[in-house]
Design a protein around this motif. Sequence first.
Motif, short mmCIF file in Angstrom:
data_model
loop_
_atom_site.label_atom_id
_atom_site.label_comp_id
_atom_site.label_asym_id
_atom_site.label_seq_id
_atom_site.Cartn_x
_atom_site.Cartn_y
_atom_site.Cartn_z
N GLN A 54 -4.28 13.90 -27.84
CA GLN A 54 -3.13 14.63 -27.80
C GLN A 54 -2.88 15.86 -28.53
N GLU A 55 -4.12 16.10 -28.90
CA GLU A 55 -4.07 17.35 -29.98
C GLU A 55 -3.61 18.66 -29.27
N THR A 56 -3.02 19.41 -30.17
CA THR A 56 -2.52 20.80 -29.38
C THR A 56 -2.87 22.07 -30.26
N SER A 57 -3.34 21.78 -31.44
CA SER A 57 -3.54 22.80 -32.50
C SER A 57 -5.06 23.36 -32.17
N SER A 58 -4.81 24.66 -31.95
CA SER A 58 -6.21 25.47 -31.66
C SER A 58 -7.22 25.36 -32.88
N ALA A 59 -6.80 25.24 -33.97
CA ALA A 59 -7.71 25.02 -35.23
C ALA A 59 -8.14 23.71 -35.06
#
Length: 193
Positions: A54-59
């Motif tokens: 579910q990740e949304t962070s570009s980093a």
Amino acid sequence: HYDVASYESMCQRVQNGSLTNVERCLLLYETYILTQSGHYTPVHLFDLLQLYRQETSSAVWLIIAEVLDGLELITESFVTPDNFARYALTILSNAAAHYPIVGFAPHDENERATHRIVNKLIVRYRHNETVAAALQLYRDAERLDQLDGNIQPALFLAASRHGNKADMTRLVHLHMTTHDAHLRDLAARALSS
């Protein structure tokens, strides 16, 4: 090196969303390094990556991309490329739905970067719908230098990995003739992958 209780606690915190972006990056990268060094088995990494669906962070997606690259090398002697691609697509399936190559309008720089990273990964691991859409956009483009810069890496990768001879020839021609250093770099990266 995490003891079992600490590691399980950190995994639970990934799952419930209570870790910061930096903490999620560190946990994943440290687990990757511990896997490379033999302190953990690849199973730890396979299981941990599932928690990042579910990740949304570009980093964090940058770290996921690096870890997938490394994990593919670590497991190449016992996981076939096709099986690894299928596994990677289980990690990427939610992202593929959330960040489609066509029709996505990023709200901020993080979404724009995440869209770029995710689509490159999705193309790399052969998400059929995304590859087909990417090849269509690539082939329909009158000029490759005028394509949306956010999706150029994925389109060039699709042409290089999954395209036909004409797609490759066009990409090589772009690489050889463009005066834009960034565009030449994108073409070179796609051609060398």
